[in-house]
Design a protein around this motif. Structure first.
Motif, short mmCIF file in Angstrom:
data_model
loop_
_atom_site.label_atom_id
_atom_site.label_comp_id
_atom_site.label_asym_id
_atom_site.label_seq_id
_atom_site.Cartn_x
_atom_site.Cartn_y
_atom_site.Cartn_z
N GLU A 220 0.85 -1.19 0.00
CA GLU A 220 0.00 0.00 0.00
C GLU A 220 0.88 1.23 0.00
O GLU A 220 2.10 1.15 0.16
CB GLU A 220 -0.91 -0.04 1.22
CG GLU A 220 -1.87 -1.20 1.15
CD GLU A 220 -2.86 -1.17 2.30
OE1 GLU A 220 -4.02 -0.87 2.05
OE2 GLU A 220 -2.47 -1.45 3.44
N SER A 221 0.27 2.41 -0.14
CA SER A 221 1.08 3.61 -0.23
C SER A 221 1.86 3.83 1.06
O SER A 221 1.38 3.54 2.14
CB SER A 221 0.18 4.83 -0.51
OG SER A 221 -0.82 4.91 0.46
N ASP B 104 -6.09 3.43 -0.37
CA ASP B 104 -5.56 2.07 -0.43
C ASP B 104 -6.67 1.05 -0.28
O ASP B 104 -7.74 1.36 0.25
CB ASP B 104 -4.54 1.88 0.70
CG ASP B 104 -3.22 2.50 0.35
OD1 ASP B 104 -2.83 2.40 -0.82
OD2 ASP B 104 -2.58 3.09 1.23
N GLU C 193 4.63 1.38 -10.69
CA GLU C 193 3.21 1.61 -10.94
C GLU C 193 2.99 2.09 -12.38
O GLU C 193 2.42 3.17 -12.59
CB GLU C 193 2.65 2.67 -9.97
CG GLU C 193 2.91 2.36 -8.51
CD GLU C 193 1.69 1.87 -7.79
OE1 GLU C 193 0.72 1.51 -8.47
OE2 GLU C 193 1.71 1.81 -6.55
N SER D 233 8.48 2.34 -3.61
CA SER D 233 9.10 3.23 -4.61
C SER D 233 10.50 3.66 -4.18
O SER D 233 11.40 3.76 -5.02
CB SER D 233 8.25 4.48 -4.80
OG SER D 233 7.04 4.14 -5.42
N HIS E 263 0.22 -1.65 -6.43
CA HIS E 263 -0.62 -1.86 -5.26
C HIS E 263 -1.83 -2.69 -5.66
O HIS E 263 -2.71 -2.94 -4.85
CB HIS E 263 -1.08 -0.51 -4.71
CG HIS E 263 -2.01 0.19 -5.64
ND1 HIS E 263 -1.57 0.90 -6.72
CD2 HIS E 263 -3.36 0.23 -5.69
CE1 HIS E 263 -2.61 1.38 -7.38
NE2 HIS E 263 -3.70 0.99 -6.78
#
Lengths: 688, 484
Positions: A47-48, A544, A185, A53, A218
């Motif tokens: 999830e974020s 999310d 992503e 990243s 995600h």
């Protein structure tokens, strides 16, 4: 999958990355180890804010200014990347490994032509120049499936569509013949039909070139379509690593299981979605034990005290969980939804008259040109949309970006003036009403917006945000007794409780809340005036998966309790399946198919709906073979194609599709209307 | 009463601005996001140092903005009503009485004891042409060769005094910070008893101040204060017996002129923004929010305005204003009032020609804001447009306004100097940096050149503008929402 596991292409051992904040260093990634072999795709799922990243950027040594690699080893083809000089690192970037970013719109330089930007990479890595480079650029563009590559080379990014820009990005990444492709992503900003195209492209290129690929996402659907192996990240650690089959067959970490269960696609209609309580711990307060312990329903003392080590389950499946290590049982596989809260539209309401009737609504924006700003054409954002919505029902309006679905929502609320047609709310026509005449109706129609970070004024406290609406529609004045300030506080507290927040939240400011909590505040603001119809404009698309489940459950619960009607605008079919009673599919400003949710999703009639449904990547392994691929992209609503708007992309288009826009035909069984606008159903359906 | 208080228009505006600033400070205490921004500003040592220097300038300016007229001694035997002098003085003039009255005949160099021009002198030996002694500068010295020693001695005393004052300031600040950190102190008695118990000697807080660990960067303040004291305390002590910056053509002390110029610069810098802000904010927000013909009209207005060369427009307006002033002498009871009106007119003209840039900025930001979803949410509730502007748009523009306000200040101070140099600035009788620089044109071309009034005007203006610019940079960093 027959790739050899000899020396991996990329090998990361115990990588730790931190961010400096003042004099402290906050650890964002803590001890990540992973391997990518040539020809293999490793998907990092999370999830974020879980650090995926940052991990990818650190592999290229492109961390932002505050980022620091605190320790660990990154070996690419045997050489230690962390020890390389910056000049040598430049040959690795682009040549050895290349990266594709999330947002194609901002990762290309808008003032350079496509050819110039690809040429820049070619100049550096294979060292090509002049006509040789041009030839190579044309080859690359062909390889990524861009038609007419010679012409495209001299075009600027603004002349390309989103999908095309992402193809150009892929071509640029391939220009240096990289052995490893890192895709962060790559399809999140794209529509599902385009996403399917880009994913196919990446998979084809990978098999052709035998590249290793590190894909960050995600989206469990993307994982299912792409992954050879999966690593699940949570709060800066990899908690589970498994081959694709094992991952989808029997996920073992409680977090992974919860992620699957939180997907609305997996749950039955009417059941509550599984949610993960709480939030990801902030970097400033990482727990010492298992980082998921605070949200894990199976956690016990050991989980809180001691960080778990890897447990090997065989076949390359590893988990970091005390529960799995000790064989304590949370069952493998998916947790099922909880008890049924009463399914769907209440029967007694089903035959009442419509709360909202939209009749051939048009919103045209004039295009002005020249010195005198003369109108030279119209962008037909909404072009004759008709809808009906019953009290207490949910109508989902589905479509890709730019199809005009948000404009419909705003035009119904009279936030955008309509050009034609009628919007009847409870029998009253809203179009053309003066602001004053609209004000009493405002109370009954509300909206929840997409981006919870833009929909709350950062300079107002939550209490002020919620009472603003009540004051504006005169809720206090009308009820009279509520004019007292203690009653206001009580009213705000009741609303906050209704959406699952503390009463203390009223004194705090929006920036102190997470995305999901902000969306709850936005819902409370809309509920404050006791509306009958709520237009939800993609209320979960910025959230999310686990948070999305909480918000969807809340919306459903509020509908059951308060009998709200929702016009639910979304591009996500999983959400539609879970929440809606009826669906309307929009394409280029018009509704192409409309009907009860079961009928439309189970047996779609319009080729566009079929393609859209099949393009949605499903988070299962088995169902991913029958994708109908749509060519091209959505045309501009300023110049819609002649005849049926969909015919240039339609795989089943016939001659008359090019000439006439199809009538609406009812193909429904029993009593439910299932309307489709397609020539193919002219014979089978009843003309309306 | 031996004096009559006089409130000039610019005094009224300056004190109004002080009130507005206090009001804004009180208002921003209630807004946590503004509090956070101010807090960030307070942590910045450079900003706090610059603010200290600006405060010193402001103090001089405010002292110079309390005006009065002295009562003239009535003629003997007459019991008529009080007659007041036509000369308008300020509190600063009163404090600097010696400097103001210490007129020499003409130019004299800094710390000189003789004039800068030869005269025919009558001596017992006959008439000679020589540099005559000054009436005030160094007049207390019997022997002129002792001048250097005297200046050095007094200067060193001054530096010593400055250090003493600074040490005291430091100690009291340490105790103050210590009190602030303790929770159990509520009254003066608590303070006294804890000082007696030696609880708050402030040693720890002093260390914290030096390490920069306090919530407000006091070390910046202390450093700036130290610098100011070390420079100005000796100068102040010396200025009683010397012309520390020399004298000008008519023998007036340059140090006095400099201190008087500060007010002019502040009025130009502050009052002009007072004129600019309402116009720029209201028009910018209206244009950005309502779009359509409102936007067209406002854009047309400011595009037209900004395509006229600024200096020409200002020159034309000032000259017109001058004609009006000259043809209506009956409006003014004193020369100061006339000069004051011209100063205000200049402020208004600068303000009315200067709003387009801020207006354009605010219009753009409003265009962005009005598309945000919280504005649409408010519209969906049927909130009135004016309420949306006040509640949702204006607070989210405040950071731009504050940044523009501080950054424009230094530009305006410089603009005044340029305009006065061209001859379309303030009234020639009003002392300002611009008029000082203007007169330096003649002084530099004579032989030997008179350099001191230009140099001292330059140094002071430079300090003022530098401090304003440093503060502006820090304000921009602290208030820019993208900086966190």
């Amino acid at each position: 999958m027959s790739f050899k596991m000899n020396i991996p292409l990329l090998s990361v051992r115990n990588l730790r990355i931190g961010f400096t904040a003042g004099r402290r260093v906050l650890t964002a990634v803590d001890g990540v180890s992973l391997d990518v072999a040539a020809g293999e795709t490793l998907v990092l799922l999370g999830e974020s804010g879980c650090g995926k990243s940052v991990t990818a950027l650190s592999l290229l040594r492109l961390l932002p200014a505050a980022g620091r690699v605190l320790g660990g080893e990154v070996r690419f083809e045997g050489s230690d990347l962390m020890a390389l000089a910056e000049a040598d690192m430049r040959t690795v970037r682009g040549g050895g490994m290349a990266m594709i970013f999330q947002e194609p719109a901002t990762s290309l330089n808008p003032v350079l032509t496509v050819g110039r930007q690809i040429g820049e990479v070619l100049e550096k890595h294979p060292g090509l120049q002049g006509s040789v480079a041009t030839g190579r650029a044309v080859e690359l563009l062909k390889a990524v499936g861009i038609a007419d590559p010679e012409r495209r080379l001299s075009e600027y990014p603004f002349q390309l569509s989103g999908g095309m820009k992402q193809r150009v990005m892929v071509a640029m990444a391939l220009a240096g013949d990289p052995r490893l492709l890192i895709a962060d992503e790559p399809t999140t900003a794209l529509d599902v039909t385009i996403q399917a195209q880009i994913l196919d492209l990446l998979r084809r290129l990978q098999t052709e070139r035998g590249m290793g690929m590190l894909l960050i996402t995600h989206d469990l659907g993307v994982v299912a379509r792409m992954a050879h192996r999966v690593g699940v990240m949570y709060a800066g650690e990899i908690v589970e690593e498994a081959p694709g089959e094992a991952f989808f067959g029997a996920p073992r970490h409680p977090y992974t299981q919860k992620l699957f269960a939180a997907l609305p696609d997996m749950a039955d209609r009417g059941a509550w979605l599984e949610t993960i309580a709480g939030q990801v711990p902030p970097l400033t307060a990482m727990p010492t034990g298992c980082r998921f312990a605070g949200r894990c329903p199976f956690a016990w003392e050991r989980c809180r005290d001691e960080s778990p080590v890897w447990t090997d389950l065989g076949g390359g499946h590893r988990v970091r969980c005390h529960g799995v290590a000790e064989g304590r049982g949370h069952p493998a596989g998916k947790a099922s939804g909880q008890a049924e809260p009463g399914s769907g539209l209440r029967q007694d309401d089903a035959n009442t008259k419509n709360l909202l009737e939209v009749d051939s609504l048009c919103v045209h924006f004039p295009i002005r040109r020249g010195v005198l700003q003369r109108v030279v054409g119209h962008v037909k954002a909404v072009d004759g949309v008709s809808l009906e919505l019953k009290r207490g029902g949910t109508l989902a309006l589905v479509g890709e970006s730019g199809c005009g679905k948000t404009t419909v929502g705003k035009a119904i609320l009279q936030l955008i003036p309509s050009t034609g047609g009628q919007v009847r709310f409870d029998g009253k026509d809203l179009t053309g009403l003066s602001r004053k005449a609209l004000r009493p109706l405002r109370r009954r129609l509300q909206m929840i917006f997409q981006d919870p970070f833009a929909s709350l004024n950062p300079r107002m406290s939550v209490g002020e945000i919620i009472t603003e609406g009540m004051d504006a529609v005169g809720a206090f004045g009308a009820i009279g007794a509520l004019a007292d300030s203690s009653d206001r506080v009580a009213a705000v507290a009741a609303l906050l409780r209704q959406v699952g927040l503390d009463r203390q939240a009223a004194e705090r400011y929006p920036h102190e809340f997470s995305g999901g909590q902000r969306q709850r505040i936005a819902i409370a603001r809309a509920l404050a005036v006791q509306p009958e119809l709520v237009v939800c404009d993609e209320p979960t698309s910025a959230l999310d998966v686990s948070v999305q489940a909480q918000i969807l459950n809340l919306l459903k619960q509020l509908q059951d309790e308060l009998g709200l009607a929702y016009l639910f605008i979304t591009h996500n079919f999983a959400v539609v399946k879970y929440l809606a009673h009826e669906v309307a599919v929009m394409y280029l400003g018009r509704i192409v198919e409309r009907g009860p949710v079961d009928a439309v999703l189970r047996s779609p009639k319009h080729p566009y709906t079929e393609a859209l449904l099949s393009a949605v990547p499903s988070p299962r392994l088995e169902k991913n073979d029958t994708v109908i691929r749509l060519a091209g992209e959505t045309p501009s609503p300023a110049r819609p194609p002649s005849g049926c708007h969909f015919h240039p992309r339609c795989p089943r288009a016939v001659e008359c599709c090019r000439v006439d826009y199809p009538e609406a035909f009812d193909v429904g069984e029993e009593n439910a209307a299932h309307v489709v606008r397609c020539h193919l159903h002219a014979s089978s359906g009843a003309s309306l | 009463m031996s004096f009559l208080p006089v409130m000039l228009w610019s005094d009224a505006l300056i004190w109004l601005l002080v009130l507005v600033a206090l009001g804004l400070g009180w208002f921003s205490r209630r807004s946590p996001s503004l509090c956070r921004s101010w807090g960030r500003l307070g942590k910045n040592a450079v900003a706090m140092g610059a603010a200290t220097v600006l405060c010193a300038f402001l103090l001089v300016g405010l002292l110079d903005s309390l005006h009065y007229r002295l009562r003239l001694p009535s003629a003997p035997g007459q019991q008529a009503e009080a007659i007041y002098s036509v000369e308008v003085l300020s509190v600063l003039d009163y404090l600097l009485k010696d400097l103001r009255d210490g007129h020499e005949k003409t130019y004299s160099a800094p710390f000189a004891s003789r004039l800068y021009a030869k005269e025919t002198l009558e001596t017992p030996e006959g008439t000679v042409r020589d540099f005559p002694r000054l009436k005030y500068g160094g007049a207390h010295l019997k022997d002129e060769s002792a001048l250097m020693g005297d200046v050095m001695k007094r200067g060193l005393y001054g530096v010593f005094d400055a250090l003493l004052v600074w040490m005291h300031a430091f100690i009291f600040l340490g105790i103050g910070v210590g009190i602030n950190q303790r929770k159990n102190i509520h009254s003066l008695m608590d303070v006294w008893s804890s000082i007696k118990r030696k609880e708050i000697l402030g040693r720890e807080s002093r260390r914290a101040i030096l390490r920069g660990e306090t919530a407000i960067a006091w070390r910046g303040v202390l450093l700036a204060l130290g610098g100011l004291l070390i420079v100005f305390l000796p100068l102040a002590l010396l200025s009683g017996d010397y012309h520390v910056f020399g004298t000008d053509k008519v023998g007036q002390d340059v140090f006095y002129q400099i201190l008087k110029s500060v007010r002019t610069a502040l009025v130009i810098g502050l009052v002009t923004t007072l004129v600019t802000l309402p116009v720029a904010i209201s028009l910018g927000i209206l244009a950005g929010y309502f779009r359509g013909w409102v936007d067209d009209a406002i854009q047309y207005l400011y595009t037209t305005l900004s395509s006229i060369p600024g200096v020409l427009l200002i020159a034309a307006s000032v000259l017109m204003m001058q004609v009006i002033i000259d043809t209506h002498p009956q409006w003014f009871s004193s020369a100061a009032e006339r000069a004051d009106l011209r100063l205000l007119a200049l402020c208004f003209i600068l303000g009315l020609t200067g709003w387009p840039s801020l207006c354009r900025l605010l219009r753009g930001e409003t265009l962005k804001l009005r598309e945000l979803e919280y504005i649409q949410a408010a519209q969906a509730f049927g909130v009135a447009d004016l309420a949306i502007l006040r509640r949702h748009i204006l607070p989210n523009l405040m950071h731009i306004v504050i940044i523009a306000l501080v950054m424009d200040f230094s530009g305006l101070v410089l603009a005044e100097a340029v305009l006065s140099y061209v001859g379309i600035g303030v009234d020639p009788t009003m002392i300002s940096f611009g008029t000082m620089i203007n007169s330096a044109r003649m002084e530099l071309s004579r032989e030997p050149a008179v350099w001191w009034s230009l140099v001292s005007a330059f140094i002071f203006m430079f300090t003022l503008v530098l401090a304003a610019n440093l503060l502006a940079d820090a304000v921009r960093d602290a208030f820019d929402p993208r900086m966190g």
